[in-house]
Design a protein around this motif. Structure first.
Motif, PDB file in Angstrom:
ATOM      1  N   MET A  43       0.887  -1.329  -0.279  1.00  0.00           N
ATOM      2  CA  MET A  43       0.128   0.234   0.005  1.00  0.00           C
ATOM      3  C   MET A  43       0.869   1.139   0.160  1.00  0.00           C
ATOM      4  SD  MET A  43      -2.806  -1.362   2.807  1.00  0.00           S
ATOM      5  CE  MET A  43      -1.611  -2.205   3.921  1.00  0.00           C
ATOM      6  N   ILE A  44       0.279   2.305  -0.463  1.00  0.00           N
ATOM      7  CA  ILE A  44       1.158   3.583  -0.378  1.00  0.00           C
ATOM      8  C   ILE A  44       0.233   4.528   0.549  1.00  0.00           C
ATOM      9  CG2 ILE A  44       1.991   5.565  -1.882  1.00  0.00           C
ATOM     10  CD1 ILE A  44       2.288   3.392  -4.373  1.00  0.00           C
ATOM     11  N   LEU A  45       0.963   5.190   1.408  1.00  0.00           N
ATOM     12  CA  LEU A  45       0.334   6.291   2.176  1.00  0.00           C
ATOM     13  C   LEU A  45       0.785   7.747   1.745  1.00  0.00           C
ATOM     14  CD1 LEU A  45      -1.458   7.068   4.313  1.00  0.00           C
ATOM     15  CD2 LEU A  45       0.511   6.957   5.899  1.00  0.00           C
ATOM     16  N   ARG A  46      -0.056   8.337   1.002  1.00  0.00           N
ATOM     17  CA  ARG A  46       0.270   9.846   0.653  1.00  0.00           C
ATOM     18  C   ARG A  46      -0.184  10.809   1.943  1.00  0.00           C
ATOM     19  NH1 ARG A  46       0.555  11.323  -4.206  1.00  0.00           N
ATOM     20  NH2 ARG A  46       2.064  13.046  -3.466  1.00  0.00           N
ATOM     21  N   SER A  47       1.000  11.292   2.387  1.00  0.00           N
ATOM     22  CA  SER A  47       0.687  12.196   3.613  1.00  0.00           C
ATOM     23  C   SER A  47       2.070  13.266   3.818  1.00  0.00           C
ATOM     24  CB  SER A  47       0.525  11.272   4.897  1.00  0.00           C
ATOM     25  OG  SER A  47       0.138  12.043   6.020  1.00  0.00           O
ATOM     26  N   ALA A  48       2.224  13.796   4.854  1.00  0.00           N
ATOM     27  CA  ALA A  48       3.083  14.585   5.289  1.00  0.00           C
ATOM     28  C   ALA A  48       3.494  14.425   6.832  1.00  0.00           C
ATOM     29  CB  ALA A  48       2.993  16.037   4.852  1.00  0.00           C
ATOM     30  N   ALA A  49       4.827  14.599   7.098  1.00  0.00           N
ATOM     31  CA  ALA A  49       5.270  14.244   8.269  1.00  0.00           C
ATOM     32  C   ALA A  49       4.415  14.764   9.471  1.00  0.00           C
ATOM     33  CB  ALA A  49       6.507  14.119   8.299  1.00  0.00           C
ATOM     34  N   PRO A  50       4.308  16.128   9.151  1.00  0.00           N
ATOM     35  CA  PRO A  50       3.524  16.806  10.295  1.00  0.00           C
ATOM     36  C   PRO A  50       2.066  16.672  10.716  1.00  0.00           C
ATOM     37  CG  PRO A  50       4.747  18.524   8.876  1.00  0.00           C
ATOM     38  CD  PRO A  50       4.672  17.079   8.218  1.00  0.00           C
ATOM     39  N   SER A  51       1.595  15.869   9.548  1.00  0.00           N
ATOM     40  CA  SER A  51       0.017  15.744   9.534  1.00  0.00           C
ATOM     41  C   SER A  51      -0.469  15.017  10.631  1.00  0.00           C
ATOM     42  CB  SER A  51      -0.438  15.257   8.204  1.00  0.00           C
ATOM     43  OG  SER A  51      -1.856  14.692   8.237  1.00  0.00           O
ATOM     44  N   PRO A  52      -1.310  15.446  11.535  1.00  0.00           N
ATOM     45  CA  PRO A  52      -1.838  14.365  12.644  1.00  0.00           C
ATOM     46  C   PRO A  52      -2.776  13.518  12.006  1.00  0.00           C
ATOM     47  CG  PRO A  52      -2.927  16.660  12.527  1.00  0.00           C
ATOM     48  CD  PRO A  52      -1.576  16.794  11.531  1.00  0.00           C
ATOM     49  N   PHE A  53      -3.320  13.561  11.202  1.00  0.00           N
ATOM     50  CA  PHE A  53      -4.413  12.913  10.530  1.00  0.00           C
ATOM     51  C   PHE A  53      -3.492  11.532   9.759  1.00  0.00           C
ATOM     52  CE2 PHE A  53      -7.118  16.584  10.628  1.00  0.00           C
ATOM     53  CZ  PHE A  53      -7.886  16.264  11.463  1.00  0.00           C
ATOM     54  N   GLY A  54      -2.481  11.987   9.382  1.00  0.00           N
ATOM     55  CA  GLY A  54      -1.458  10.978   8.693  1.00  0.00           C
ATOM     56  C   GLY A  54      -0.853  10.390   9.806  1.00  0.00           C
ATOM     57  N   ARG A  55      -0.655  10.773  10.826  1.00  0.00           N
ATOM     58  CA  ARG A  55       0.028  10.090  11.967  1.00  0.00           C
ATOM     59  C   ARG A  55      -1.058   8.992  12.426  1.00  0.00           C
ATOM     60  NH1 ARG A  55       2.743  13.021  17.365  1.00  0.00           N
ATOM     61  NH2 ARG A  55       4.148  11.400  17.802  1.00  0.00           N
ATOM     62  N   LYS A  56      -2.180   9.452  12.764  1.00  0.00           N
ATOM     63  CA  LYS A  56      -3.143   8.506  12.901  1.00  0.00           C
ATOM     64  C   LYS A  56      -3.146   7.259  12.282  1.00  0.00           C
ATOM     65  CE  LYS A  56      -7.722   9.426  13.308  1.00  0.00           C
ATOM     66  NZ  LYS A  56      -8.922  10.252  12.896  1.00  0.00           N
ATOM     67  N   VAL A  57      -2.905   7.199  10.995  1.00  0.00           N
ATOM     68  CA  VAL A  57      -2.860   6.295  10.229  1.00  0.00           C
ATOM     69  C   VAL A  57      -1.445   5.236  10.305  1.00  0.00           C
ATOM     70  CG1 VAL A  57      -2.459   5.411   7.552  1.00  0.00           C
ATOM     71  CG2 VAL A  57      -4.431   7.079   8.271  1.00  0.00           C
ATOM     72  N   ARG A  58      -0.437   6.147  10.429  1.00  0.00           N
ATOM     73  CA  ARG A  58       0.868   5.363  10.488  1.00  0.00           C
ATOM     74  C   ARG A  58       0.983   4.662  11.884  1.00  0.00           C
ATOM     75  NH1 ARG A  58       4.649  10.238   9.904  1.00  0.00           N
ATOM     76  NH2 ARG A  58       6.451   8.836   9.590  1.00  0.00           N
ATOM     77  N   ILE A  59       0.446   5.311  12.910  1.00  0.00           N
ATOM     78  CA  ILE A  59       0.236   4.488  14.339  1.00  0.00           C
ATOM     79  C   ILE A  59      -0.393   3.421  14.002  1.00  0.00           C
ATOM     80  CG2 ILE A  59      -0.412   4.717  16.618  1.00  0.00           C
ATOM     81  CD1 ILE A  59       0.650   7.536  16.768  1.00  0.00           C
ATOM     82  N   GLY A  60      -1.789   3.560  13.512  1.00  0.00           N
ATOM     83  CA  GLY A  60      -2.496   2.383  13.231  1.00  0.00           C
ATOM     84  C   GLY A  60      -2.003   1.336  12.412  1.00  0.00           C
ATOM     85  N   ALA A  61      -1.361   1.634  11.703  1.00  0.00           N
ATOM     86  CA  ALA A  61      -0.685   0.592  10.696  1.00  0.00           C
ATOM     87  C   ALA A  61       0.227  -0.249  11.600  1.00  0.00           C
ATOM     88  CB  ALA A  61      -0.152   1.133   9.691  1.00  0.00           C
ATOM     89  N   ASP A  62       1.039   0.559  12.357  1.00  0.00           N
ATOM     90  CA  ASP A  62       2.046  -0.165  13.167  1.00  0.00           C
ATOM     91  C   ASP A  62       1.557  -1.073  14.214  1.00  0.00           C
ATOM     92  OD1 ASP A  62       5.070  -0.136  13.293  1.00  0.00           O
ATOM     93  OD2 ASP A  62       4.596   0.336  15.406  1.00  0.00           O
ATOM     94  N   VAL A  63       0.276  -0.608  14.856  1.00  0.00           N
ATOM     95  CA  VAL A  63      -0.126  -1.252  16.065  1.00  0.00           C
ATOM     96  C   VAL A  63      -0.792  -2.529  15.488  1.00  0.00           C
ATOM     97  CG1 VAL A  63      -2.281  -1.003  17.359  1.00  0.00           C
ATOM     98  CG2 VAL A  63      -0.654   0.732  17.652  1.00  0.00           C
ATOM     99  N   LEU A  64      -1.327  -2.513  14.246  1.00  0.00           N
ATOM    100  CA  LEU A  64      -2.095  -3.563  13.374  1.00  0.00           C
ATOM    101  C   LEU A  64      -0.944  -4.645  12.819  1.00  0.00           C
ATOM    102  CD1 LEU A  64      -4.983  -1.699  11.931  1.00  0.00           C
ATOM    103  CD2 LEU A  64      -5.312  -3.411  13.586  1.00  0.00           C
TER     104      LEU A  64
END
Lengths: 202, 202
Positions: free
Chosen positions: B2-23
């Motif tokens: 999968m490809i995540l389009r985001s930006a490092a400072p984005s808190p909504f992108g961070r939700k996804v990055r943390i969620g993916a890692d937790v899962l």
């Protein structure tokens, strides 16, 4: 009896009112107007964000925002009705809801530009940024209008509310360039009586 | 992949990055930066709203917004992990996510006030309106911090990202008056390695 704190022109409140009616729950929901600008309105104690809609259920829990309320109502009605259980259908409904919520958010920011700021303080670049979001979203939807299920899903309900909001706040200007969405909304209105019942006229 | 389009400072992108890692899905997600202001960035074709995060999955489907992406990742990981199946737990998670998304939305509008408008065009009433949303939301959370599950749910992940955003953009000023939330975030950071791994420093 549930209590819906909302306001007649709110497109997010309209999502909930249509959803409740589609689910056969309208008689269980009492509408209680809320004023999101008045600091003394109790809505800010019910939802600290001070946003509508808020659904107050029998045990005192305040449920927000509109997406969560719709999922609650679907669950209360047995589940799998406006929020499909089939994963592909569910993902399509959630994605369409997110797109149409985003069109609404950008549209509301355009309205707020006029409501909150003097004309000499409007920011053309911001207005263009939000206008472009709406335009791109509408172009994508016009290119491939979604299905309309016998029981409309949360995405389809949100699309109807977004188009209704553009009618209400932007003088129906979207209609000339989006004939397939006009036809889609005509079908939605013919099928879902709650749409006409919740229409606010400018 | 999968490809995540985001930006490092984005808190909504961070939700996804943390969620993916937790899962346990982080290795299946490739991060590809997106610039939401650049009109030529392909993110506007992937999500017509031009917002991040957008998750591109193997069949080409673009999934947005962050809530929908988290539900997709939970489904992909088998379901019921960061989005509980038990209804009461699910409702609490969804409501907490909505509250913290709302705190983020108001916080981002405050940042945009400075980014999009010259200082002489700032609108104090608008700034106060958004500031008050954040303050009331934070007061409610401080009064009764949520649980922190062994596998954090979408609400808990969003709270961590909201507090992290206030650290990043508002000079950690929230900390002095919200000691229970400081302690909550310390526990989250100790338990969820992806939090530190996605921290952006001002």
């Amino acid at each position: 009896m549930m209590i819906l704190r909302s306001a007649a022109p709110s497109p997010f409140g309209r999502k909930v009112r249509i959803g409740a009616d589609v689910l056969g729950l309208a008689a269980d929901v009492e509408f209680e107007p809320a004023d999101v600008v008045d600091p003394n309105d109790s809505v800010r104690r019910q939802n600290p964000l001070g946003k509508i809609p808020v659904l107050l259920i029998e045990d005192g829990t305040a449920i927000y925002d509109s997406r969560v309320v719709l999922e609650y109502l679907d669950h209360r009605a047995g589940g799998g009705r406006i929020l499909p259980r089939d994963w592909d259908a569910r993902l399509a409904a959630l994605r369409l809801q997110a797109l149409c919520d985003g069109i609404l958010d950008a549209s509301i920011l355009l309205i707020y530009e006029g409501r909150w700021r003097a004309a000499d303080k409007h920011e053309p670049k911001w207005v263009a940024h939000q206008t472009d979001k709406v335009a791109r979203g509408m172009a994508m939807l016009e290119a491939a209008p979604p299905a309309l299920d016998a029981t409309p899903d949360v995405g389809q309900i949100t699309l109807a509310c977004a188009l209704g909001y553009l009618d209400f706040r932007f003088a129906r200007r979207w209609r000339s360039e989006h004939p397939r969405l006009v036809a889609w909304l005509d079908r939605f209105a013919a099928q879902v009586p709650a749409f006409a019942a919740t229409t606010v006229h400018a």
